[in-house]
Motif scaffolding. Structure first.
Motif, mmCIF file in Angstrom:
data_model
loop_
_atom_site.group_PDB
_atom_site.id
_atom_site.type_symbol
_atom_site.label_atom_id
_atom_site.label_comp_id
_atom_site.label_asym_id
_atom_site.label_seq_id
_atom_site.Cartn_x
_atom_site.Cartn_y
_atom_site.Cartn_z
ATOM 1 N N LYS A 212 -52.207 116.757 -44.350
ATOM 2 C CA LYS A 212 -51.617 117.946 -44.282
ATOM 3 C C LYS A 212 -50.238 117.468 -42.891
ATOM 4 O O LYS A 212 -50.832 116.605 -42.357
ATOM 5 N N ILE A 213 -48.927 118.181 -43.205
ATOM 6 C CA ILE A 213 -48.036 117.872 -42.317
ATOM 7 C C ILE A 213 -48.105 118.528 -40.923
ATOM 8 O O ILE A 213 -47.748 119.773 -41.347
ATOM 9 N N SER A 214 -47.949 118.069 -40.109
ATOM 10 C CA SER A 214 -47.332 119.435 -38.491
ATOM 11 C C SER A 214 -45.635 119.340 -38.715
ATOM 12 O O SER A 214 -45.174 118.779 -39.370
ATOM 13 N N LEU A 215 -45.474 120.995 -37.924
ATOM 14 C CA LEU A 215 -43.714 120.282 -37.178
ATOM 15 C C LEU A 215 -44.160 119.098 -36.732
ATOM 16 O O LEU A 215 -42.999 118.871 -36.562
ATOM 17 N N GLU A 232 -32.423 118.720 -28.107
ATOM 18 C CA GLU A 232 -32.365 117.544 -29.566
ATOM 19 C C GLU A 232 -31.195 118.426 -30.791
ATOM 20 O O GLU A 232 -31.007 120.007 -29.537
ATOM 21 N N PRO A 233 -30.258 117.769 -31.063
ATOM 22 C CA PRO A 233 -29.319 118.237 -31.871
ATOM 23 C C PRO A 233 -29.145 119.511 -32.294
ATOM 24 O O PRO A 233 -31.110 119.935 -32.722
ATOM 25 N N GLN A 238 -33.133 123.753 -36.677
ATOM 26 C CA GLN A 238 -32.819 124.199 -37.739
ATOM 27 C C GLN A 238 -33.339 123.928 -38.186
ATOM 28 O O GLN A 238 -34.501 124.168 -39.471
ATOM 29 N N GLU A 239 -34.044 122.724 -38.647
ATOM 30 C CA GLU A 239 -35.394 121.858 -39.445
ATOM 31 C C GLU A 239 -36.681 122.589 -38.640
ATOM 32 O O GLU A 239 -37.753 122.729 -39.715
ATOM 33 N N ARG A 240 -36.553 122.658 -37.551
ATOM 34 C CA ARG A 240 -37.856 123.166 -37.279
ATOM 35 C C ARG A 240 -37.758 124.890 -37.900
ATOM 36 O O ARG A 240 -39.007 125.388 -38.401
ATOM 37 N N ASP A 241 -36.970 125.365 -37.654
ATOM 38 C CA ASP A 241 -36.806 126.806 -38.433
ATOM 39 C C ASP A 241 -37.389 126.898 -39.983
ATOM 40 O O ASP A 241 -37.397 127.892 -40.513
ATOM 41 N N TYR A 246 -39.704 128.637 -44.453
ATOM 42 C CA TYR A 246 -39.357 128.545 -45.704
ATOM 43 C C TYR A 246 -40.738 127.099 -45.976
ATOM 44 O O TYR A 246 -41.171 127.801 -46.859
ATOM 45 N N ARG A 247 -40.989 126.394 -45.198
ATOM 46 C CA ARG A 247 -42.333 125.366 -45.523
ATOM 47 C C ARG A 247 -43.054 125.255 -45.475
ATOM 48 O O ARG A 247 -43.973 125.609 -46.549
ATOM 49 N N ASP A 248 -43.498 125.843 -44.617
ATOM 50 C CA ASP A 248 -45.293 126.515 -44.345
ATOM 51 C C ASP A 248 -45.595 127.573 -44.194
ATOM 52 O O ASP A 248 -45.285 129.119 -44.275
ATOM 53 N N THR A 249 -45.587 128.308 -45.920
ATOM 54 C CA THR A 249 -45.722 129.853 -47.120
ATOM 55 C C THR A 249 -46.593 130.177 -45.871
ATOM 56 O O THR A 249 -46.697 131.371 -46.290
ATOM 57 N N ASP A 250 -47.620 129.691 -46.192
ATOM 58 C CA ASP A 250 -48.525 130.478 -45.079
ATOM 59 C C ASP A 250 -48.855 130.493 -44.020
ATOM 60 O O ASP A 250 -50.003 130.817 -43.604
ATOM 61 N N LYS A 251 -48.142 129.713 -43.458
ATOM 62 C CA LYS A 251 -47.927 130.252 -41.711
ATOM 63 C C LYS A 251 -49.353 129.907 -41.107
ATOM 64 O O LYS A 251 -49.804 130.375 -39.909
#
Length: 321
Positions: A212-215, A232-233, A238-241, A246-251
């Motif tokens: 799996k892919i972590s943040l 960080e830029p 924004q990518e963290r958000d 949105y990416r991690d749909t099951d939170k």
């Protein structure tokens, strides 16, 4: 050895561009290996590759600005299929698809001839394996299992190719005809290969190999802070958000295989259309949602670029100009 190394890497690497803007994501269509946005800055090489195709983009990068503009003008005339003096988004989208298709067709043809000089109906896995990984026969078995060794890396590449070969082998005879070989080389361009594209993407980013892919892995795949960076830029924030929202749909703090699939292969998303819209937005000075030749030439660095070098004559496709 070096020849084999190049061949193994060139054939084994799946396209997995890492644009950070929402519309391009990781792309299933092969537009460019370049990231669309690098750090906070727009990466024009992505647009060059998408607009010209990677083959011609390399040629244009070596042209002086005057020759680059002249050739761009000829291309504009080709794109303007209805000959109304403007490029509309549909014409631009069709052109981008054409350059994408041309690149893939020529790449497949080149590799097909390389691995099948006698033009047999199919290439057997053992033949391909010998051509690409035959040098590994001289490697020590113990070294092959030693993590971080060169032999271990090549063994992993061969295993990855073997799996992709299986997915591409529609009739499961362990040999690929030309259509199947195209799917093997360019899985991003074939729907039946989507599962293996997702798996390879997951494996590439999943550094701790927990499936799996972590943040941290997600961000680390597209951003590596340089020494001295204190903050960080904004685009990284924004990518963290994006990951958490949105990416991690099951939170649960991770992206699994299904979430990776939704990320890199969103349904009903047309990458050529998105790139066409982007180019029109960037170059449409009078905001009429179409491009005149003057507008395109004014933004020639966006479309074709130029390093203003003196490499001499144009390289490939000189007959087209």
């Amino acid at each position: 050895m070096l020849r084999s190394l190049f061949m193994a890497l060139a054939v084994s690497t799946v396209f997995a561009g890492l644009p950070t803007n929402e519309e391009t994501k990781r792309m299933m269509d092969h537009l460019s290996d370049a990231e669309h946005f690098k750090n906070e800055h727009h990466n024009k090489q992505f647009d060059h590759d998408a607009f010209l195709g990677e083959d011609q983009a390399k040629t244009f990068d070596q042209l002086p600005p005057e020759e680059s503009k002249r050739r761009l003008g000829i291309i504009v005339d080709k794109i303007d299929t209805d000959k109304d003096g403007f490029i509309n988004p549909v014409e631009l989208k069709d052109w981008i698809r054409y350059t994408q298709r041309r690149y893939i067709d020529e790449d497949v043809e080149r590799h097909w001839k390389q691995h099948n000089p006698d033009n047999e109906e199919a290439i057997k896995w053992e033949t391909y394996k010998k051509n690409v990984y035959g040098f590994m026969d001289e490697m020590d078995d113990k070294e092959m299992t030693a993590p971080n060794s060169e032999a271990y890396t090549f063994a992993a590449l061969m295993k990855r190719d073997r799996r992709r070969w299986h997915y591409a082998d529609g009739d499961q005879n362990d040999a690929l005809n030309r259509t199947e070989f195209a799917a093997f080389l360019h899985p991003e361009d074939h729907g039946q290969m989507r599962p293996v594209v997702v798996l390879e993407t997951l494996e590439d980013i999943d550094k701790d190999k927990d499936g799996k892919i972590s943040l941290e892995e997600y961000i680390g795949d597209m951003y590596q802070p340089e020494a001295g960076d204190e903050e960080e830029p904004d685009w990284v924030k924004q990518e963290r958000d994006q990951f958490t929202g949105y990416r991690d749909t099951d939170k649960n703090g991770y992206m699994d295989e299904n979430e990776v699939r939704s990320w890199i292969a969103p349904p009903e998303f047309d990458h050529a259309e998105a790139e066409a819209r982007h180019l029109v937005f960037e170059a449409d000075a009078d905001a009429d949602e179409k491009l005149s030749k003057a507008e395109v030439l004014h933004k020639y660095d966006l479309f074709v670029g130029s390093q203003a070098t003196d490499f001499g004559e144009a390289l490939a496709r000189h007959d087209e100009f």
